[in-house]
Design an enzyme around this catalytic site. Structure first.
Site, mmCIF file in Angstrom:
data_model
loop_
_atom_site.group_PDB
_atom_site.id
_atom_site.type_symbol
_atom_site.label_atom_id
_atom_site.label_comp_id
_atom_site.label_asym_id
_atom_site.label_seq_id
_atom_site.Cartn_x
_atom_site.Cartn_y
_atom_site.Cartn_z
ATOM 1 C CB SER A 33 -0.863 -0.081 1.229
ATOM 2 O OG SER A 33 -1.979 0.919 1.208
ATOM 3 C CG ASP A 50 -7.958 -3.540 -2.136
ATOM 4 O OD1 ASP A 50 -8.569 -2.906 -1.180
ATOM 5 O OD2 ASP A 50 -6.638 -3.507 -2.152
ATOM 6 C CG HIS A 80 -5.874 -2.188 1.161
ATOM 7 N ND1 HIS A 80 -5.443 -1.804 -0.100
ATOM 8 C CD2 HIS A 80 -4.972 -1.265 1.767
ATOM 9 C CE1 HIS A 80 -4.671 -0.785 -0.194
ATOM 10 N NE2 HIS A 80 -4.179 -0.718 0.930
#
Length: 274
Positions: A95, A217, A246
């Site tokens: 991320s 996601d 995620h």
């Protein structure tokens, strides 16, 4: 780095000629890699660290101005590599940290043999020519909810991001690491991440990139991974895994860890198959 070393928990374990550096995303810390690390330590030197602002770091030293952009995190990463005298690494970022790796690799491409980007997004807010998954109003509402009651916000946010209910181990773990962040720091980092636009950096990346994400996601639509793939300046490959959420390394390690290990050990070939 000597000052940075006092502020950021850096752990070096394992043995091997190649070094794998693991960077975590928003709301977590280096413990998010707990399912992956045991499979790496026999073959690789593994470096784990906590982003400034994560629960294990001292919140009193969080520099709101420095970390208002991802360059601050990228400079921290480069400082860690320099201090550890790492002249080449495989960087796996989740991320936020996948985009940190992008920026760091533009500054010092020689330090990265490849980037592995898990659940990455260069921009979360939709634009005229781009689908990021969120409208600005969505982010404003989430920010307001965080500011109003952080604990209550976590109870709603964690299950949505993980893709499970509050009883699941992964949701409880993500909730724990979110709760370990000081609320004002969490809000600042959240706003930085969800309002950045790093699309213009992609074309400057020359390091090979492995882009991996869940098929479902909430934070990163599959179209985003394809966008990254099409706009990077170097070789890249996309793999969408049959997981939800995620943080698949936490919520579905039995599916995700073998995929990550394959991308760590295999380079992109001329026919773009890992």
């Amino acid at each position: 780095m000597h000052q940075l070393k006092k502020l950021i928990t850096v752990k070096v374990i394992g043995s091997g000629e190649k070094t794998v550096v693991l960077g975590h995303g928003f709301g977590t810390d280096q413990s998010v890699w707990k399912h992956l690390v045991p499979y790496l330590v026999e073959d690789y030197r593994v470096v784990l660290y906590d982003n400034m602002g994560a629960g294990p770091t001292n919140p009193d030293y969080f520099d709101f101005e420095r970390y208002a952009s991802l360059e601050g995190y990228a400079y921290d990463l480069l400082a860690i590599l320099e201090e550890l005298q790492i002249d080449s690494c495989i960087y796996l970022g989740h991320s936020l940290s996948s985009m940190t790796g992008v920026i760091a690799s533009i500054f010092r491409p020689d330090l990265f043999s490849k980037l592995i980007m898990l659940s990455a997004s260069p921009r979360f807010i939709n634009a005229d020519d781009y689908y990021g998954g969120f409208e600005k109003e969505d982010i404003d509402q989430l920010s307001q909810a965080m500011d109003t009651n952080y604990k209550s916000w976590i109870e709603g946010f964690a299950p949505l991001v993980i893709g499970g209910d509050m009883d699941s181990v992964a949701v409880q773990e993500f909730s724990r690491t979110l709760f370990n962040m000081r609320p004002d720091i969490a809000l600042s980092v959240f706003r930085t991440i969800f309002t950045f636009d790093l699309r213009h950096f992609l074309c400057r990346v020359t390091v090979p990139c492995h882009i991996i994400q869940s098929s479902k996601d909430l934070a990163v639509p599959v179209a985003v991974s394809e966008y990254i793939h099409q706009n990077l300046g170097g070789k890249s490959i996309v793999e969408v895994i049959s997981t939800e959420g995620h943080l698949p390394q936490l919520s579905a390690p039995e599916v995700t860890i073998p995929v990550l290990l394959r991308h760590i050990s295999h380079d992109i070939t001329s026919n773009a198959a890992p």
